[in-house]
Design a protein around this motif. Structure first.
Motif, PDB file in Angstrom:
ATOM      1  N   CYS A  91       0.168  -1.344 -11.417  1.00 16.38           N
ATOM      2  CA  CYS A  91       0.453  -0.960  -9.822  1.00 16.38           C
ATOM      3  C   CYS A  91       2.162  -1.170  -9.891  1.00 16.38           C
ATOM      4  O   CYS A  91       2.519  -2.281 -10.322  1.00 16.38           O
ATOM      5  CB  CYS A  91      -0.196  -1.867  -8.945  1.00 16.38           C
ATOM      6  SG  CYS A  91      -2.068  -1.886  -9.044  1.00 16.38           S
ATOM      7  N   PRO A 133       0.001   4.300  -3.997  1.00 22.92           N
ATOM      8  CA  PRO A 133      -1.568   3.920  -4.571  1.00 22.92           C
ATOM      9  C   PRO A 133      -1.566   3.774  -5.804  1.00 22.92           C
ATOM     10  O   PRO A 133      -0.806   4.050  -6.760  1.00 22.92           O
ATOM     11  CB  PRO A 133      -2.061   5.352  -3.979  1.00 22.92           C
ATOM     12  CG  PRO A 133      -1.036   6.172  -3.182  1.00 22.92           C
ATOM     13  CD  PRO A 133       0.211   5.660  -3.454  1.00 22.92           C
ATOM     14  N   CYS A 134      -2.459   2.643  -6.025  1.00 28.92           N
ATOM     15  CA  CYS A 134      -2.711   2.224  -7.482  1.00 28.92           C
ATOM     16  C   CYS A 134      -4.177   2.497  -7.739  1.00 28.92           C
ATOM     17  O   CYS A 134      -5.165   2.233  -7.158  1.00 28.92           O
ATOM     18  CB  CYS A 134      -2.719   0.614  -7.487  1.00 28.92           C
ATOM     19  SG  CYS A 134      -2.603  -0.032  -9.142  1.00 28.92           S
ATOM     20  N   LYS A 135      -4.230   3.232  -8.940  1.00 33.09           N
ATOM     21  CA  LYS A 135      -5.743   3.702  -9.385  1.00 33.09           C
ATOM     22  C   LYS A 135      -6.148   2.488 -10.423  1.00 33.09           C
ATOM     23  O   LYS A 135      -5.446   1.786 -10.828  1.00 33.09           O
ATOM     24  CB  LYS A 135      -5.446   4.928 -10.109  1.00 33.09           C
ATOM     25  CG  LYS A 135      -5.076   5.856  -9.560  1.00 33.09           C
ATOM     26  CD  LYS A 135      -4.885   7.321 -10.386  1.00 33.09           C
ATOM     27  CE  LYS A 135      -4.455   8.656  -9.462  1.00 33.09           C
ATOM     28  NZ  LYS A 135      -4.404   9.835 -10.482  1.00 33.09           N
ATOM     29  N   GLU A 136      -7.524   2.675 -10.443  1.00 36.85           N
ATOM     30  CA  GLU A 136      -8.076   1.636 -11.166  1.00 36.85           C
ATOM     31  C   GLU A 136      -7.551   1.591 -12.658  1.00 36.85           C
ATOM     32  O   GLU A 136      -7.252   2.384 -13.280  1.00 36.85           O
ATOM     33  CB  GLU A 136      -9.705   1.751 -11.232  1.00 36.85           C
ATOM     34  CG  GLU A 136     -10.443   0.288 -11.826  1.00 36.85           C
ATOM     35  CD  GLU A 136     -12.011   0.593 -11.695  1.00 36.85           C
ATOM     36  OE1 GLU A 136     -12.408  -0.109 -12.248  1.00 36.85           O
ATOM     37  OE2 GLU A 136     -12.427   1.505 -11.100  1.00 36.85           O
ATOM     38  N   GLU A 137      -7.334   0.382 -13.235  1.00 37.21           N
ATOM     39  CA  GLU A 137      -6.903   0.047 -14.859  1.00 37.21           C
ATOM     40  C   GLU A 137      -5.635   0.811 -14.799  1.00 37.21           C
ATOM     41  O   GLU A 137      -5.208   1.232 -16.171  1.00 37.21           O
ATOM     42  CB  GLU A 137      -7.978   0.774 -15.478  1.00 37.21           C
ATOM     43  CG  GLU A 137      -9.433  -0.064 -15.615  1.00 37.21           C
ATOM     44  CD  GLU A 137     -10.468   0.555 -16.413  1.00 37.21           C
ATOM     45  OE1 GLU A 137     -10.054   1.717 -17.282  1.00 37.21           O
ATOM     46  OE2 GLU A 137     -11.417   0.035 -16.852  1.00 37.21           O
ATOM     47  N   GLU A 138      -4.703   0.966 -13.956  1.00 37.60           N
ATOM     48  CA  GLU A 138      -3.181   1.177 -14.057  1.00 37.60           C
ATOM     49  C   GLU A 138      -2.383  -0.108 -13.577  1.00 37.60           C
ATOM     50  O   GLU A 138      -2.762  -0.686 -12.826  1.00 37.60           O
ATOM     51  CB  GLU A 138      -3.111   2.480 -13.471  1.00 37.60           C
ATOM     52  CG  GLU A 138      -2.778   2.535 -12.144  1.00 37.60           C
ATOM     53  CD  GLU A 138      -2.328   3.776 -11.603  1.00 37.60           C
ATOM     54  OE1 GLU A 138      -2.427   4.823 -12.249  1.00 37.60           O
ATOM     55  OE2 GLU A 138      -2.011   3.861 -10.424  1.00 37.60           O
ATOM     56  N   ARG A 196       0.836  -1.286   0.077  1.00 35.67           N
ATOM     57  CA  ARG A 196       0.125   0.026  -0.105  1.00 35.67           C
ATOM     58  C   ARG A 196       0.909   1.175  -0.058  1.00 35.67           C
ATOM     59  O   ARG A 196       0.473   2.406   0.154  1.00 35.67           O
ATOM     60  CB  ARG A 196      -0.962   0.112   1.323  1.00 35.67           C
ATOM     61  CG  ARG A 196      -2.095  -0.971   0.952  1.00 35.67           C
ATOM     62  CD  ARG A 196      -2.899  -1.182   2.313  1.00 35.67           C
ATOM     63  NE  ARG A 196      -1.879  -2.066   3.134  1.00 35.67           N
ATOM     64  CZ  ARG A 196      -1.570  -3.463   2.945  1.00 35.67           C
ATOM     65  NH1 ARG A 196      -2.120  -3.948   1.995  1.00 35.67           N
ATOM     66  NH2 ARG A 196      -0.915  -4.023   3.918  1.00 35.67           N
TER      67      ARG A 196
END
Length: 323
Positions: free
Chosen positions: A283, A276-281, A273
């Protein structure tokens, strides 16, 4: 780093508390110090998400083996259990049962081998295959048992996925008690991977690298038709590998430490954590790595650049294990 050996629980001992571990170690003189020392629990312990407590990750009985991974400057220790889960050690006075994964029976099913470790006292290995329709993969009826720690029956159905994506769905038995021919897929009750531990106490453990960047041990709680992941502070990796190019570690000691191409390294932890990992990227990982000289620090590896791009830090073992 180990000039003077004193108990990790020195601060706690001064306050009248018993030590947590059976051996003695050097306490941290910086925010985090890597130790990597094997030990045993000196008493019943609970491992938590945060150094000062928080939600429980797992529990250990007295004399259980463990590895002390990190110690902070307040003498608090991050440990892993024999399975590979991590948590911050605290004395456990709750009287709750310790996690128990030993003594389970092993079974396997499927062309690509699904592995199950279960308690035959509460579960039955079905070992049944339902042929897939059209282009769908075969469905494996693996287990039926009282997996949630109550009197309800659950089924475990698995398939290999459409392109090497092994997964299993754990769901309550229908009202008529019959085993359905199709998997009642639900993202809340389906887990990625091929290796499962199901002791029957309401917990489910997985051990896999399928569609992940490294072998990952996870724990879930099962209730009704929902599986909730138990959040660990770090993911333990513990793999010896080598650098594929030159890069630098951000040392736990506050210094920069060089790693040369071809150098042997040990990949210890991922801080899942930290970035941060955004949706559809894609990680990013933040790994704790030890170089050949014994220096330990953080690095964010490059897991996605192509050959035509200038790559960032690359480590041989760390890659995406999937399509």
């Amino acid at each position: 780093m180990k000039k003077t050996l004193i108990a990790l629980a020195l601060t706690a001992a001064q306050a009248g508390a018993a030590p947590l571990f059976t051996n003695t170690i050097t306490p941290g003189t910086q925010p985090l110090t890597y130790l990597g020392e094997d030990s045993k629990a000196a008493a019943a312990l609970v491992m938590t998400q945060k150094p000062d407590g928080g939600d429980a990750v797992f529990r250990l009985a007295k004399d259980s083996p463990l590895t002390i991974l990190l110690v902070d400057d307040k003498g608090r220790a991050l440990v892993k259990n024999a399975f590979g889960l991590t948590g911050w050690a605290q004395a456990d006075t709750s009287g709750a049962a310790a996690d128990k994964l030993d003594g389970l029976q092993k079974a396997e099913i499927g062309e690509n081998n699904f592995f199950f470790y279960f308690d035959p006292k509460n579960s039955t290995f079905l070992n049944e295959t339902v042929p897939g329709k059209d282009d769908a993969p075969d469905v494996y009826r693996a287990l039926r048992g009282k997996l949630a720690g109550d009197d309800k029956d659950y089924f475990v159905y698995c398939d290999d996925g459409m392109s090497g994506d092994p997964n299993c769905t754990i769901f309550p038995a229908p009202a008529d008690g019959k085993a359905p021919d199709e998997v009642p897929y639900d993202e809340n009750s389906t887990l990625n991977g091929e290796t499962y531990y199901l002791p029957g106490d309401g917990t489910v453990y997985t051990d896999t690298h399928a569609n992940l960047y490294y072998q990952t041990r996870s724990k879930y709680t099962l209730k009704g038709d929902k599986l909730d992941e138990v959040i660990q502070p770090y993911h333990y990796i513990g793999v010896d590998s080598k650098a594929e190019n030159d890069f630098t570690l951000d040392g736990l000691d506050g210094k920069k430490h060089a790693v040369k191409k071809g150098e042997k390294v040990r990949v210890i932890l991922d801080d899942p954590r930290a970035i941060p990992c955004k949706e559809e990227e894609i990680c990013k990982l933040k790994l704790l790595v030890q170089n050949a000289g014994g220096n330990t620090g953080w690095v964010t590896p490059d897991t996605y650049s192509g050959e035509e791009e200038k790559p960032g830090p690359k480590i041989e073992y760390i890659r995406f294990y999937g399509d």
